[in-house]
Design an enzyme around this catalytic site. Structure first.
Site, PDB file in Angstrom:
ATOM      1  N   LYS A 196       0.865  -1.177   0.000  1.00  0.00           N
ATOM      2  CA  LYS A 196       0.000   0.000   0.000  1.00  0.00           C
ATOM      3  C   LYS A 196       0.906   1.232   0.000  1.00  0.00           C
ATOM      4  O   LYS A 196       1.713   1.418   0.915  1.00  0.00           O
ATOM      5  CB  LYS A 196      -0.900  -0.008   1.230  1.00  0.00           C
ATOM      6  CG  LYS A 196      -1.803   1.226   1.295  1.00  0.00           C
ATOM      7  CD  LYS A 196      -2.799   1.137   2.430  1.00  0.00           C
ATOM      8  CE  LYS A 196      -3.641   2.386   2.512  1.00  0.00           C
ATOM      9  NZ  LYS A 196      -4.613   2.342   3.600  1.00  0.00           N
ATOM     10  N   ARG A 206     -10.651   9.982   1.784  1.00  0.00           N
ATOM     11  CA  ARG A 206     -10.456  10.662   3.073  1.00  0.00           C
ATOM     12  C   ARG A 206     -11.513  11.749   3.280  1.00  0.00           C
ATOM     13  O   ARG A 206     -11.909  12.004   4.412  1.00  0.00           O
ATOM     14  CB  ARG A 206      -9.042  11.231   3.165  1.00  0.00           C
ATOM     15  CG  ARG A 206      -8.010  10.115   3.278  1.00  0.00           C
ATOM     16  CD  ARG A 206      -6.585  10.644   3.393  1.00  0.00           C
ATOM     17  NE  ARG A 206      -5.632   9.553   3.258  1.00  0.00           N
ATOM     18  CZ  ARG A 206      -4.326   9.714   3.072  1.00  0.00           C
ATOM     19  NH1 ARG A 206      -3.811  10.934   3.034  1.00  0.00           N
ATOM     20  NH2 ARG A 206      -3.538   8.671   2.951  1.00  0.00           N
ATOM     21  N   LYS A 218      -2.476  19.260  21.210  1.00  0.00           N
ATOM     22  CA  LYS A 218      -1.626  18.686  22.260  1.00  0.00           C
ATOM     23  C   LYS A 218      -0.317  18.123  21.727  1.00  0.00           C
ATOM     24  O   LYS A 218       0.607  17.848  22.478  1.00  0.00           O
ATOM     25  CB  LYS A 218      -2.401  17.565  22.964  1.00  0.00           C
ATOM     26  CG  LYS A 218      -3.476  18.109  23.909  1.00  0.00           C
ATOM     27  CD  LYS A 218      -4.151  16.997  24.679  1.00  0.00           C
ATOM     28  CE  LYS A 218      -5.175  16.305  23.797  1.00  0.00           C
ATOM     29  NZ  LYS A 218      -5.802  15.139  24.399  1.00  0.00           N
ATOM     30  N   LYS A 256      -2.181  -1.511  -3.823  1.00  0.00           N
ATOM     31  CA  LYS A 256      -3.026  -0.319  -3.761  1.00  0.00           C
ATOM     32  C   LYS A 256      -2.156   0.928  -3.814  1.00  0.00           C
ATOM     33  O   LYS A 256      -1.170   0.970  -3.095  1.00  0.00           O
ATOM     34  CB  LYS A 256      -3.811  -0.376  -2.448  1.00  0.00           C
ATOM     35  CG  LYS A 256      -4.684   0.804  -2.179  1.00  0.00           C
ATOM     36  CD  LYS A 256      -5.230   0.690  -0.778  1.00  0.00           C
ATOM     37  CE  LYS A 256      -6.051   1.921  -0.494  1.00  0.00           C
ATOM     38  NZ  LYS A 256      -6.480   1.985   0.864  1.00  0.00           N
ATOM     39  N   SER A 282     -10.215   5.465  -4.766  1.00  0.00           N
ATOM     40  CA  SER A 282     -11.174   6.574  -4.909  1.00  0.00           C
ATOM     41  C   SER A 282     -10.734   7.622  -5.931  1.00  0.00           C
ATOM     42  O   SER A 282     -11.536   8.057  -6.757  1.00  0.00           O
ATOM     43  CB  SER A 282     -11.410   7.225  -3.545  1.00  0.00           C
ATOM     44  OG  SER A 282     -10.201   7.674  -2.981  1.00  0.00           O
ATOM     45  N   TYR A 321     -15.014   0.849  -7.053  1.00  0.00           N
ATOM     46  CA  TYR A 321     -16.290   1.553  -6.882  1.00  0.00           C
ATOM     47  C   TYR A 321     -17.151   1.409  -8.137  1.00  0.00           C
ATOM     48  O   TYR A 321     -18.334   1.731  -8.113  1.00  0.00           O
ATOM     49  CB  TYR A 321     -16.034   3.032  -6.560  1.00  0.00           C
ATOM     50  CG  TYR A 321     -15.181   3.195  -5.316  1.00  0.00           C
ATOM     51  CD1 TYR A 321     -15.763   3.117  -4.057  1.00  0.00           C
ATOM     52  CD2 TYR A 321     -13.797   3.365  -5.390  1.00  0.00           C
ATOM     53  CE1 TYR A 321     -14.993   3.218  -2.906  1.00  0.00           C
ATOM     54  CE2 TYR A 321     -13.015   3.475  -4.253  1.00  0.00           C
ATOM     55  CZ  TYR A 321     -13.613   3.396  -3.011  1.00  0.00           C
ATOM     56  OH  TYR A 321     -12.843   3.480  -1.873  1.00  0.00           O
TER      57      TYR A 321
END
Ligand code: PBG
Length: 333
Positions: A196, A206, A218, A256, A282, A321
């Site tokens: 990946k 995302r 923080k 990927k 995507s 997809y």
């Protein structure tokens, strides 16, 4: 001309072309990724026309539709409410959470459909990373694996057929395999995100899950995933990842993204005897959709040619997809 070899003889008619065709697409080659959310309506993802965040009832209907088109596996991704996101991503252990709930519902309504899950913390983490982040912005490998093991068990207990570790931590496939076996889930398989790459092609995904790395007052948060996902410049390294995942017990390996990484698909397919998958991600989907909506390309021909290129490169399975559209087009042929 006096030519002994005339390759065009085998291209003369569709019948002959069919006779010698080396690769074919089949709806059972597709794994259909589905997004779900905690609402009671479906919502289109703006950067991915035709792809939705589903409510559970809508999800069940969509999975029946996919089954009727010949698709045999779906993979689920959750959009978790921001209020549930924490630094340790502990919502992923919630047996009543979105993913376990969706798996149980699908297994009840349509038990034959194989269900793959995604194992990583990014949808659950307020930091937006696949692993735990320490105060100095370091992604902690071994500590993350303890969390991923627990996440995998929860998914297996809900009824998942395949656990899909997408986190790229070292040693996670072996650790998840032992954890599953220890809990009595030796029949649950692992489709591992083997090679990946740290890729800009995940952008629309995302936004769909609101899972990109985020600022945290923080501590320092790296704005990319390059310390765990692979460098797009590398290919030999993919063979090391493939050897490790195979040795650690992955049932199916995956590359990927897809289109820009077909060389990696080809290399790994020459290396492994395991079934190989590739993820047509995507960003690849969005680019095709955008051009198709402008009538700049023929969507159907482009999609089928693209998916066929995965088969030619050596992938057996394609996460895409386009799965439902492509299956429909294959039926019409
Ligand atoms: C999360 C995950 C990602 C994708 C699948 N699982 C995104 C990422 O690693 O940032 C991307 C899928 C796509 O772009 O279609 N670990």
């Amino acid at each position: 001309m006096n030519l002994i070899i005339r390759p065009r003889r085998l291209r003369r008619s569709e019948a002959i072309r069919e006779m010698v065709r080396e690769n074919h697409l089949n709806p059972a080659d597709f794994i259909y990724p589905l997004f779900i959310h905690e609402k009671d309506y479906k919502e289109e993802i703006s950067a991915m026309p035709g792809i939705y965040r589903w409510d559970i009832a809508g999800l069940v209907k969509e999975v029946f539709r996919a089954w009727d088109l010949g698709i045999r596996c779906v993979v689920l991704f959750p959009k978790i409410d921001n209020s549930l996101k924490t630094e340790d991503g502990s919502e992923c252990f919630n047996e009543a959470g979105l993913i376990p709930k969706a798996i149980r519902m699908l297994k009840k309504e349509i038990p034959e459909m194989a269900i793959m899950t995604d194992v990583a913390l990014d949808p659950y983490s307020c930091d937006g990373h696949d692993g735990l982040v320490d105060d100095n912005g370091k992604i902690l490998n071994d500590e993350t694996i303890e969390v991923l093991k627990k996440q995998s068990i929860i998914q297996a207990r809900a009824g998942a057929d395949f656990i899909g570790p997408s986190d790229m931590m070292d040693g996670r496939v072996g650790a998840i395999r032992s954890a599953l076996d220890l809990e009595g889930f030796s029949d649950v398989g692992i489709i591992s995100y083997t090679a990946k790459f740290s890729s800009a092609y995940y952008g629309p995904f995302r936004t769909a899950l609101d899972s990109a790395p985020k600022k945290n007052n923080k501590k320092i948060i790296p704005d990319n995933k390059s310390t765990y996902q692979m460098d797009p410049a590398n290919s030999k390294e993919a063979l090391i990842e493939a050897a490790l995942d195979q040795y650690e017990g992955a049932d199916i390996l995956m590359v990927k993204p897809g289109v820009s990484y077909l060389d990696i698909v080809y290399r790994i397919s020459n290396f492994t005897n395991k079934p190989l998958a590739a993820y047509n991600v995507s960003g690849e989907y969005s680019m095709v959709k955008a051009a198709a909506l402008k009538n700049w390309i023929d969507e159907k021909d482009i999609v089928l040619e693209t998916l066929l290129s995965f088969k030619r490169a050596g992938a057996k399975l394609i996460l895409t997809y386009h799965a439902c559209d492509a299956s429909k087009w294959l039926k019409e042929k």
